[in-house]
Design an enzyme around this catalytic site. Sequence first.
Site, PDB file in Angstrom:
ATOM      1  N   GLY A   9      20.807  24.491  10.247  1.00 46.90           N
ATOM      2  CA  GLY A   9      21.342  24.766  11.582  1.00 46.90           C
ATOM      3  C   GLY A   9      22.639  24.001  11.790  1.00 46.90           C
ATOM      4  N   GLY A  12      25.162  24.886  14.586  1.00 42.60           N
ATOM      5  CA  GLY A  12      24.681  24.875  15.967  1.00 42.60           C
ATOM      6  C   GLY A  12      25.200  23.693  16.764  1.00 42.60           C
ATOM      7  N   GLN A  13      24.694  23.569  17.991  1.00 46.22           N
ATOM      8  CA  GLN A  13      25.210  22.542  18.901  1.00 46.22           C
ATOM      9  C   GLN A  13      24.989  21.135  18.347  1.00 46.22           C
ATOM     10  OE1 GLN A  13      23.153  21.850  22.585  1.00 46.22           O
ATOM     11  NE2 GLN A  13      24.919  20.883  23.568  1.00 46.22           N
ATOM     12  N   ASP A  35      23.413  27.010   7.208  1.00 50.17           N
ATOM     13  CA  ASP A  35      23.197  27.808   8.415  1.00 50.17           C
ATOM     14  C   ASP A  35      23.136  29.274   8.004  1.00 50.17           C
ATOM     15  OD1 ASP A  35      23.766  26.919  11.610  1.00 50.17           O
ATOM     16  OD2 ASP A  35      23.801  29.070  11.196  1.00 50.17           O
ATOM     17  N   ARG A  37      24.721  31.387   9.807  1.00 52.11           N
ATOM     18  CA  ARG A  37      26.106  31.780  10.105  1.00 52.11           C
ATOM     19  C   ARG A  37      27.075  31.074   9.169  1.00 52.11           C
ATOM     20  NH1 ARG A  37      25.648  29.834  16.181  1.00 52.11           N
ATOM     21  NH2 ARG A  37      23.946  28.707  15.213  1.00 52.11           N
ATOM     22  N   ASN A  53      18.808  31.442   5.160  1.00 53.15           N
ATOM     23  CA  ASN A  53      17.846  31.805   6.193  1.00 53.15           C
ATOM     24  C   ASN A  53      16.631  30.902   5.996  1.00 53.15           C
ATOM     25  OD1 ASN A  53      15.919  32.894   7.822  1.00 53.15           O
ATOM     26  ND2 ASN A  53      16.185  35.021   7.121  1.00 53.15           N
ATOM     27  N   TYR A 143       9.127  28.905  23.484  1.00 50.10           N
ATOM     28  CA  TYR A 143       9.829  27.794  22.845  1.00 50.10           C
ATOM     29  C   TYR A 143       9.026  26.492  22.992  1.00 50.10           C
ATOM     30  CZ  TYR A 143      13.544  24.262  22.303  1.00 50.10           C
ATOM     31  OH  TYR A 143      14.294  23.181  21.926  1.00 50.10           O
ATOM     32  N   LYS A 147       7.285  24.128  20.195  1.00 51.87           N
ATOM     33  CA  LYS A 147       7.639  22.716  20.015  1.00 51.87           C
ATOM     34  C   LYS A 147       6.389  21.837  20.033  1.00 51.87           C
ATOM     35  CE  LYS A 147      11.902  22.938  19.094  1.00 51.87           C
ATOM     36  NZ  LYS A 147      12.312  22.575  17.724  1.00 51.87           N
TER      37      LYS A 147
HETATM   38  N1  SER Z   1      17.929  22.571  25.670  1.00 46.87           N
HETATM   39  C1  SER Z   1      16.772  23.321  25.315  1.00 46.87           C
HETATM   40  C2  SER Z   1      16.653  24.553  26.086  1.00 46.87           C
HETATM   41  O1  SER Z   1      17.165  24.582  27.179  1.00 46.87           O
HETATM   42  C3  SER Z   1      15.556  22.495  25.548  1.00 46.87           C
HETATM   43  O2  SER Z   1      15.206  21.871  24.390  1.00 46.87           O
HETATM   44  O3  SER Z   1      16.048  25.486  25.654  1.00 46.87           O
END
Ligand code: SER
Length: 314
Positions: A9, A12-13, A35, A37, A53, A143, A147
């Site tokens: 990743g 990513g951010q 990644d 991408r 992937n 999500y 987690k």
């Molecule tokens: N920043 C994430 C979200 O908003 C939370 O882990 O999905």
Amino acid sequence: MAEKILVLGSSGQIGTDLVDHLREAYGNDNVIASDLRAPSAERLAQGPFEQLNAMDAQAAFEVIKKHGVTQVYHLVAMLSATAEKMPMKGWDLNMTSLFNFLEMAREKHFKKMYWPSSIAAFGPQTPKENTPQLTVMDPGTVYGISKLAGELWCDYYFKKYGVDTRGLRYPGLISYKTEPGGGTTDYAVDIFHKAVKGEDYSCFLSEDRRLPMMYMPDAIKATVGIMEAPADQVKIRTSYNVGAFSFTPKELSAIIEKEIPGFSTNYDALDSRDQIAAGWPSSIDDREAREHWGWQPDFDLPTMVKDMIKNLSK
Ligand code: SER
């Protein structure tokens, strides 16, 4: 033996900032960015990159072997808002990619793995203020469920198989290098992009929706901090609470307005993300992380705001 670190990743951010940090600390060639991408040309020139992937176990295995990887930072996930739109896809990505790497660690193909959890692992019945490490967890999003399940699996692999798993429950993360995508806390990044362009911001959360947040340099400090801590200091193998500060959209907007006079935020764009945020904590008790391995953030809210505006204005 030199560490060889794989960052999944990496575009990513979090990955963008983490790769920069790790390459400075461990040397460009010892950090393999990866990644789905393709990265920027600048990134490609900087050091090794593997287009991968993370759902593909065989391809992942080949990357681990090719580079002699010793540590993995697993930052692949579909975030809260996107996963609500495609629940099965979100669950599959978040869990399959985790198991692929847990299994390789169990088979001792590498030594240590970082996998992040989130405040999203908490839920509506969780105490909202100063949410403790050990408490009720009833996540209401795909999500969040992924987690919480993932945290427990990391702990299971540590206890049953001796895999060195480490994790943090990130609050919302604010950064300027790469924008987040598909999260509920993304507003706290979007708002800065509008403000520095001289535009007003239409917020998708209610003005009083208080959430725990952290500036990216501190998130990187915490991430690398727990990975570099001696194993016996990492006493919790689900995932550690880490906090920095909390604010509401209204409070953030007011602080930005002090730096950029005339800036304002309206709340005309409320959507289902506000309900997701309503089920999350508003502040975090992270005493275990502080006591066990010395976690401490450097940025408070005003210094984060000043630094974000300075960097985005460049
Ligand atoms: N920043 C994430 C979200 O908003 C939370 O882990 O999905």
